[in-house]
Design a protein around this motif. Structure first.
Motif, PDB file in Angstrom:
ATOM      1  N   SER A 130       3.137  16.111  13.878  1.00 58.99           N
ATOM      2  CA  SER A 130       3.418  15.122  12.838  1.00 58.99           C
ATOM      3  C   SER A 130       3.673  15.840  11.513  1.00 58.99           C
ATOM      4  O   SER A 130       3.239  16.991  11.327  1.00 58.99           O
ATOM      5  CB  SER A 130       2.231  14.175  12.668  1.00 58.99           C
ATOM      6  OG  SER A 130       1.941  13.504  13.885  1.00 58.99           O
ATOM      7  N   PRO A 131       4.371  15.176  10.585  1.00 56.31           N
ATOM      8  CA  PRO A 131       4.572  15.784   9.256  1.00 56.31           C
ATOM      9  C   PRO A 131       3.233  16.176   8.633  1.00 56.31           C
ATOM     10  O   PRO A 131       2.264  15.414   8.691  1.00 56.31           O
ATOM     11  CB  PRO A 131       5.261  14.676   8.460  1.00 56.31           C
ATOM     12  CG  PRO A 131       5.974  13.866   9.496  1.00 56.31           C
ATOM     13  CD  PRO A 131       5.055  13.871  10.706  1.00 56.31           C
ATOM     14  N   GLY A 132       3.168  17.369   8.068  1.00 54.93           N
ATOM     15  CA  GLY A 132       1.929  17.854   7.469  1.00 54.93           C
ATOM     16  C   GLY A 132       1.112  18.727   8.391  1.00 54.93           C
ATOM     17  O   GLY A 132       0.170  19.393   7.940  1.00 54.93           O
ATOM     18  N   ASP A 133       1.443  18.751   9.687  1.00 53.47           N
ATOM     19  CA  ASP A 133       0.732  19.630  10.613  1.00 53.47           C
ATOM     20  C   ASP A 133       1.083  21.085  10.316  1.00 53.47           C
ATOM     21  O   ASP A 133       2.243  21.416  10.050  1.00 53.47           O
ATOM     22  CB  ASP A 133       1.113  19.311  12.061  1.00 53.47           C
ATOM     23  CG  ASP A 133       0.377  18.102  12.611  1.00 53.47           C
ATOM     24  OD1 ASP A 133      -0.584  17.654  11.962  1.00 53.47           O
ATOM     25  OD2 ASP A 133       0.766  17.607  13.687  1.00 53.47           O
ATOM     26  N   THR A 134       0.081  21.935  10.395  1.00 50.20           N
ATOM     27  CA  THR A 134       0.309  23.357  10.185  1.00 50.20           C
ATOM     28  C   THR A 134       0.473  24.063  11.526  1.00 50.20           C
ATOM     29  O   THR A 134       0.178  23.516  12.590  1.00 50.20           O
ATOM     30  CB  THR A 134      -0.875  23.992   9.437  1.00 50.20           C
ATOM     31  OG1 THR A 134      -2.019  24.031  10.322  1.00 50.20           O
ATOM     32  CG2 THR A 134      -1.212  23.209   8.185  1.00 50.20           C
ATOM     33  N   ASP A 137      -2.761  24.131  13.228  1.00 51.31           N
ATOM     34  CA  ASP A 137      -3.100  22.892  13.939  1.00 51.31           C
ATOM     35  C   ASP A 137      -2.530  22.894  15.357  1.00 51.31           C
ATOM     36  O   ASP A 137      -3.232  22.595  16.330  1.00 51.31           O
ATOM     37  CB  ASP A 137      -2.550  21.673  13.184  1.00 51.31           C
ATOM     38  CG  ASP A 137      -3.216  21.450  11.843  1.00 51.31           C
ATOM     39  OD1 ASP A 137      -4.401  21.812  11.698  1.00 51.31           O
ATOM     40  OD2 ASP A 137      -2.548  20.920  10.937  1.00 51.31           O
ATOM     41  N   ASP A 174      -0.978  28.127   6.367  1.00 49.60           N
ATOM     42  CA  ASP A 174      -0.033  27.764   5.309  1.00 49.60           C
ATOM     43  C   ASP A 174       1.376  27.543   5.836  1.00 49.60           C
ATOM     44  O   ASP A 174       2.252  27.094   5.101  1.00 49.60           O
ATOM     45  CB  ASP A 174       0.017  28.863   4.237  1.00 49.60           C
ATOM     46  CG  ASP A 174      -1.256  28.923   3.408  1.00 49.60           C
ATOM     47  OD1 ASP A 174      -1.951  27.882   3.324  1.00 49.60           O
ATOM     48  OD2 ASP A 174      -1.563  29.996   2.856  1.00 49.60           O
ATOM     49  N   ASP A 176       4.209  25.716   8.128  1.00 51.09           N
ATOM     50  CA  ASP A 176       4.469  24.432   8.764  1.00 51.09           C
ATOM     51  C   ASP A 176       4.495  24.589  10.282  1.00 51.09           C
ATOM     52  O   ASP A 176       4.806  25.659  10.811  1.00 51.09           O
ATOM     53  CB  ASP A 176       5.814  23.876   8.276  1.00 51.09           C
ATOM     54  CG  ASP A 176       6.079  22.466   8.782  1.00 51.09           C
ATOM     55  OD1 ASP A 176       5.589  21.515   8.140  1.00 51.09           O
ATOM     56  OD2 ASP A 176       6.762  22.317   9.817  1.00 51.09           O
ATOM     57  N   ARG A 269       8.843  23.916  -2.774  1.00 49.35           N
ATOM     58  CA  ARG A 269       8.230  23.638  -1.472  1.00 49.35           C
ATOM     59  C   ARG A 269       8.203  24.850  -0.536  1.00 49.35           C
ATOM     60  O   ARG A 269       7.226  25.050   0.200  1.00 49.35           O
ATOM     61  CB  ARG A 269       8.963  22.475  -0.787  1.00 49.35           C
ATOM     62  CG  ARG A 269       8.717  21.133  -1.437  1.00 49.35           C
ATOM     63  CD  ARG A 269       9.296  19.999  -0.604  1.00 49.35           C
ATOM     64  NE  ARG A 269      10.756  20.016  -0.554  1.00 49.35           N
ATOM     65  CZ  ARG A 269      11.541  19.401  -1.433  1.00 49.35           C
ATOM     66  NH1 ARG A 269      10.995  18.743  -2.448  1.00 49.35           N
ATOM     67  NH2 ARG A 269      12.863  19.447  -1.307  1.00 49.35           N
ATOM     68  N   VAL A 381       3.886  24.488   4.494  1.00 48.04           N
ATOM     69  CA  VAL A 381       3.562  23.093   4.803  1.00 48.04           C
ATOM     70  C   VAL A 381       4.143  22.191   3.711  1.00 48.04           C
ATOM     71  O   VAL A 381       3.992  22.463   2.521  1.00 48.04           O
ATOM     72  CB  VAL A 381       2.034  22.895   4.897  1.00 48.04           C
ATOM     73  CG1 VAL A 381       1.709  21.435   5.186  1.00 48.04           C
ATOM     74  CG2 VAL A 381       1.448  23.787   5.974  1.00 48.04           C
ATOM     75  N   GLY A 382       4.834  21.148   4.135  1.00 47.88           N
ATOM     76  CA  GLY A 382       5.461  20.237   3.186  1.00 47.88           C
ATOM     77  C   GLY A 382       6.930  20.506   2.976  1.00 47.88           C
ATOM     78  O   GLY A 382       7.627  19.722   2.331  1.00 47.88           O
ATOM     79  N   SER A 384      10.847  21.763   4.771  1.00 50.31           N
ATOM     80  CA  SER A 384      11.595  21.559   6.016  1.00 50.31           C
ATOM     81  C   SER A 384      12.722  22.570   6.080  1.00 50.31           C
ATOM     82  O   SER A 384      13.061  23.231   5.086  1.00 50.31           O
ATOM     83  CB  SER A 384      12.162  20.139   6.078  1.00 50.31           C
ATOM     84  OG  SER A 384      13.276  20.014   5.215  1.00 50.31           O
TER      85      SER A 384
END
Length: 451
Positions: A130-134, A137, A174, A176, A269, A381-382, A384
């Motif tokens: 999901s968005p925000g997953d590192t 994770d 840190d 994505d 970003r 992270v954050g 794209s």
């Protein structure tokens, strides 16, 4: 004040590529370079009588690579070295377990199989993220599903962390979850026995380049741009900024009016990693003749974990190791003696008294370099993949950006710098540029006698 068609800020691979293409098209081009040399993060030290690439070293995957086609067209010498991409298996690797003991063939094969399965699960977890997953994770989820024993999970967790550090110069937490999506290597990899900076130096030959010109301000005007340096102002109809992302993030160059969010957002970003090199030359070889890499797994390799045999370049026994991410940031604060002592302590744990005293050393501190403020970009992270390409602009039709951080397909590579410089030149000219013809023109120019 002379007004140029284009001013290029930065004489790294992207900058000289674009400048050469524009000049070959008949444009008046000025390159402003803050350093006292050409090449940027392609930095070859030849002071010892042989080349040591302190910056970029590899072409990562030569299949269907326009960069490789350029290397071949220019007749640049290379050596096949296909472990530039961090991997568990492949070429001969001397693996050591967490206690520092040499792993036998069966243990190594089992290790490679376990990492392969964990990687398969990791690909699934990244796809479902999901968005925000590192990246941390998704690796933890994959390891939870692996069914491996706790000790092996710890070893693979360490392996994943080091892989992110080597590929991105960042901490795994840190990055994505999609931060290594573009990390696919097609074909062999090569290094350069005469130094990688041969490429930008040959491309740049004959260009108007002013070294030691630190750009402090870029102003967009009704007529184009005005570039300020300590040595005066320069004007042009268009400008191409190719400084590293770390310089943009530091605000070392003021833009007036300020950059729009379409470009400023990606600058904020995206992340800039730290990846430092330590070369150690030894009086004699203490590792196997056919080994490409020495690698310590688990606790034995918590910090210094991989050493690459680059002896073929100098003909002398030489290992290259890396300090990247948070560890690299800490290590560059130490003295050279302290760093070397720490590396040797890790090697002694694996090879004992067979490790001799180094006869030479080369140590980088890219995080301290004011003209890069780091080594290369990564997907923080954050951010794209679109942020990389959006960073290229243009802004108001007169301001363009290039460099590895602006190329989403394979950022953090020389290939990305080369391709982004090509794209910028095409956008400025408003027409396509054939890369084969570009390389042929360089060769033709080199073979034409000077008047």
């Amino acid at each position: 004040m002379t007004t140029y068609d284009t001013i290029v800020i930065g004489a790294g691979m992207s900058g000289v590529t674009a400048a050469r293409m524009l000049a070959d098209a008949g444009a008046s081009v000025l390159v402003l370079e803050a350093r006292d040399r050409i090449g940027g993060r392609m930095n070859t030290d030849r002071s010892a009588g042989f080349p040591v690439d302190l910056g970029a070293s590899w072409v990562h995957g030569i299949d269907d690579s326009p960069l490789w086609e350029l290397v071949q067209a220019l007749g640049v010498s290379t050596i096949e070295y296909t472990v530039g991409s961090f991997q568990a298996g492949g070429r001969p690797i001397e693996n050591f377990d967490g206690d520092g003991a040499r792993m036998a063939g069966a243990a190594t094969a089992k290790w490679v199989d376990d990492v392969t399965e964990a990687d398969r699960l990791l690909v699934e977890e990244i796809a479902d993220s999901s968005p925000g997953d590192t990246y941390l994770d998704v690796t933890e989820r994959a390891l939870d599903r692996s069914g491996l024993d706790p000790e092996r999970i710890d070893e693979i967790r360490e392996f994943f962390r080091h892989r992110v550090e080597e590929q991105c110069g960042a901490w795994i937490g840190d990055l994505d979850a999609h931060g290594l999506d573009e990390d696919e290597i097609d074909g062999d990899e090569v290094i350069f026995p005469h130094g990688y900076d041969e490429l930008p130096r040959r491309i740049a030959a004959g260009l108007e380049i002013r070294l030691d010109h630190v750009v402090t301000r870029v102003v967009r005007t009704a007529d184009g741009v005005v570039i300020s340096t300590a040595d005066g102002e320069f004007s042009a109809r268009t400008a191409l900024v190719t400084v590293p992302l770390g310089v943009l993030k530091a605000g070392s160059i003021r833009f007036s009016p300020p950059l729009p969010d379409a470009v400023a957002g990606p600058v904020e970003r995206l992340g800039m990693g730290v990846f430092n090199k330590i070369f150690l030359q030894f009086p004699e070889r203490f590792w196997d003749d056919d080994s490409y890499v020495l690698r310590a797994l688990g606790e034995a390799g918590e910090h210094w974990h991989s050493w690459y045999d680059v002896s073929a370049v100098s003909g002398l026994p030489t290992l290259l190791t890396f300090a990247a991410g948070p560890f690299g940031t800490r290590m560059q604060e130490l003295t050279d003696d302290e760093i070397v002592a720490d590396v040797l302590a890790a090697l002694h744990r694996l090879y004992g008294d067979a490790v001799g005293a180094p006869t030479a050393r080369w140590i980088t501190r890219w995080g301290h370099d004011p003209f890069s403020n780091g080594s290369y970009s990564h997907l923080a992270v954050g951010s794209s993949h679109h942020d990389h390409d959006d960073l290229a602009g243009p802004v108001d039709g007169v301001l363009h950006f290039a460099g590895e951080a602006t190329w989403g397909d394979e950022p953090a590579t020389v290939g990305a710098a080369y391709y982004s410089g090509h794209r910028a030149a095409e956008r400025i000219l408003g027409r396509s540029i054939d890369l084969a013809a570009f390389a042929a023109a360089i060769r033709a120019r080199e073979q034409t006698p000077a008047n």
